[in-house]
Structures are given as structure tokens and as C-alpha cells.
Scaffold this motif. Sequence first.
Motif, PDB file in Angstrom:
ATOM      1  N   LEU A 146      -4.295 116.963 102.647  1.00  0.00           N
ATOM      2  CA  LEU A 146      -4.765 115.924 103.339  1.00  0.00           C
ATOM      3  C   LEU A 146      -6.155 115.810 103.501  1.00  0.00           C
ATOM      4  CD1 LEU A 146      -4.050 113.065 104.798  1.00  0.00           C
ATOM      5  CD2 LEU A 146      -3.609 114.404 106.784  1.00  0.00           C
ATOM      6  N   ALA A 147      -6.724 116.895 103.883  1.00  0.00           N
ATOM      7  CA  ALA A 147      -8.420 116.557 103.753  1.00  0.00           C
ATOM      8  C   ALA A 147      -8.732 116.552 102.535  1.00  0.00           C
ATOM      9  CB  ALA A 147      -8.793 118.153 104.388  1.00  0.00           C
ATOM     10  N   ARG A 148      -8.315 117.103 101.452  1.00  0.00           N
ATOM     11  CA  ARG A 148      -9.189 116.763 100.024  1.00  0.00           C
ATOM     12  C   ARG A 148      -8.582 115.482  99.548  1.00  0.00           C
ATOM     13  NH1 ARG A 148     -12.174 119.589  97.333  1.00  0.00           N
ATOM     14  NH2 ARG A 148     -11.039 119.080  95.446  1.00  0.00           N
ATOM     15  N   ALA A 149      -7.667 114.857 100.064  1.00  0.00           N
ATOM     16  CA  ALA A 149      -7.216 113.341  99.673  1.00  0.00           C
ATOM     17  C   ALA A 149      -8.202 112.551 100.485  1.00  0.00           C
ATOM     18  CB  ALA A 149      -5.721 113.152  99.885  1.00  0.00           C
ATOM     19  N   ILE A 150      -8.484 112.685 101.479  1.00  0.00           N
ATOM     20  CA  ILE A 150      -9.462 112.039 102.334  1.00  0.00           C
ATOM     21  C   ILE A 150     -10.775 112.081 101.809  1.00  0.00           C
ATOM     22  CG2 ILE A 150     -10.638 111.719 104.507  1.00  0.00           C
ATOM     23  CD1 ILE A 150      -7.912 112.598 105.725  1.00  0.00           C
ATOM     24  N   ALA A 207      -7.607 106.886 106.419  1.00  0.00           N
ATOM     25  CA  ALA A 207      -8.499 106.879 107.730  1.00  0.00           C
ATOM     26  C   ALA A 207      -7.664 106.564 109.094  1.00  0.00           C
ATOM     27  CB  ALA A 207      -9.476 105.548 107.650  1.00  0.00           C
ATOM     28  N   ASP A 208      -6.509 105.834 109.014  1.00  0.00           N
ATOM     29  CA  ASP A 208      -5.688 105.576 110.166  1.00  0.00           C
ATOM     30  C   ASP A 208      -5.038 106.945 110.261  1.00  0.00           C
ATOM     31  OD1 ASP A 208      -6.689 103.109 110.132  1.00  0.00           O
ATOM     32  OD2 ASP A 208      -4.654 102.153 109.184  1.00  0.00           O
ATOM     33  N   ILE A 209      -4.711 107.690 109.501  1.00  0.00           N
ATOM     34  CA  ILE A 209      -3.910 108.765 109.559  1.00  0.00           C
ATOM     35  C   ILE A 209      -4.755 109.941 110.174  1.00  0.00           C
ATOM     36  CG2 ILE A 209      -2.604 110.779 108.612  1.00  0.00           C
ATOM     37  CD1 ILE A 209      -1.768 108.829 106.479  1.00  0.00           C
ATOM     38  N   GLU A 210      -5.990 110.178 109.585  1.00  0.00           N
ATOM     39  CA  GLU A 210      -6.973 111.062 110.255  1.00  0.00           C
ATOM     40  C   GLU A 210      -7.419 110.725 111.668  1.00  0.00           C
ATOM     41  OE1 GLU A 210     -11.214 112.766 108.672  1.00  0.00           O
ATOM     42  OE2 GLU A 210     -10.896 110.528 108.031  1.00  0.00           O
ATOM     43  N   ALA A 211      -7.386 109.335 112.185  1.00  0.00           N
ATOM     44  CA  ALA A 211      -7.687 109.110 113.466  1.00  0.00           C
ATOM     45  C   ALA A 211      -6.559 109.487 114.355  1.00  0.00           C
ATOM     46  CB  ALA A 211      -7.865 107.610 113.389  1.00  0.00           C
ATOM     47  N   ASP A 224      -4.699 114.029 118.571  1.00  0.00           N
ATOM     48  CA  ASP A 224      -3.914 115.490 119.011  1.00  0.00           C
ATOM     49  C   ASP A 224      -4.820 116.618 118.519  1.00  0.00           C
ATOM     50  OD1 ASP A 224      -2.050 117.288 119.463  1.00  0.00           O
ATOM     51  OD2 ASP A 224      -0.716 116.447 117.986  1.00  0.00           O
ATOM     52  N   GLU A 225      -5.315 117.092 119.589  1.00  0.00           N
ATOM     53  CA  GLU A 225      -6.165 118.527 119.243  1.00  0.00           C
ATOM     54  C   GLU A 225      -5.559 119.624 118.703  1.00  0.00           C
ATOM     55  OE1 GLU A 225      -8.258 119.576 122.922  1.00  0.00           O
ATOM     56  OE2 GLU A 225      -9.002 117.555 123.269  1.00  0.00           O
ATOM     57  N   ASP A 226      -4.197 119.721 118.866  1.00  0.00           N
ATOM     58  CA  ASP A 226      -3.516 120.821 118.456  1.00  0.00           C
ATOM     59  C   ASP A 226      -3.088 120.723 116.890  1.00  0.00           C
ATOM     60  OD1 ASP A 226      -3.534 122.182 120.927  1.00  0.00           O
ATOM     61  OD2 ASP A 226      -1.691 121.249 121.631  1.00  0.00           O
TER      62      ASP A 226
END
Length: 118
Positions: free
Chosen positions: A41-45, A23-27, A32-34
Motif C-alpha cells: 500500500l505504501a508503494r502504491a501511494i 489518499a482516503d485509505i491512507e487518511a 488508527d495508531e495501531d
Amino acid sequence: MTIFKEIVEEEYLTVSETKDLLADIEAERALDEDRELRYELARAIDHVNRFALLETEDAKALVEELKELEKVDEPTAYKIANLLPRDRQELRTVFAQQRYSVSGEELDEILNVIAKYA
């Protein structure tokens, strides 16, 4: 050409602890919009959001209480906390790879500890 990687440090985590870290990494990435999330990472989340059943503090407390039991070592305690087995059969699968057997009474004792948190 072979590339060898060295394990510098190893730490066991519950799914709940992993959820907090991701959650910290996702935030951080959202600021950073780029920078978009990689597929892995999306699958892990998605995985930790689906399978983190306990709060982080409860998961840590469960692991500590399980480690106090005679037949439960640290890796097994984390595995049990992540899976939260509900009956003897499910719990036996956790111990299937061990070189020792666990009696029915010991399994019930572990299940009683799990029942406090699940």
C-alpha cells in the motif's frame, strides 16, 4: 489445493482517480495508531503521488474526450490518460497490441486532445 477467485466487478481508473482513493485509505489508516501501512500500500501511494500528472476532473474529461474518437476504446483511453504520450512514437506503443493500425492523422488528432490537458 487450488483457490480460485472470481472477478465480481471491473472498473477502469486513471492514476489521478486512484490517487484520490488511496489518499482516503491512507487518511483512514492514519486515524488508527495501531494500524500501519503495508509495504504494498505504501508503494502504491508513492507510485500514484509520483505519476498522477493531471487533476482527477481533467483526467476524467480527457478519457471522455478520447472515447469519442473512432479508434480509441475505453481501455485504450484510460491507458493514454495514464501515460500522456507526447509524440507519435510514444502513442504508437499504446496501440501496438491492437489488431488495427492507426494512421498518422489519427495519431495527431489524439495528440491534439492530449495537448489540451497536459
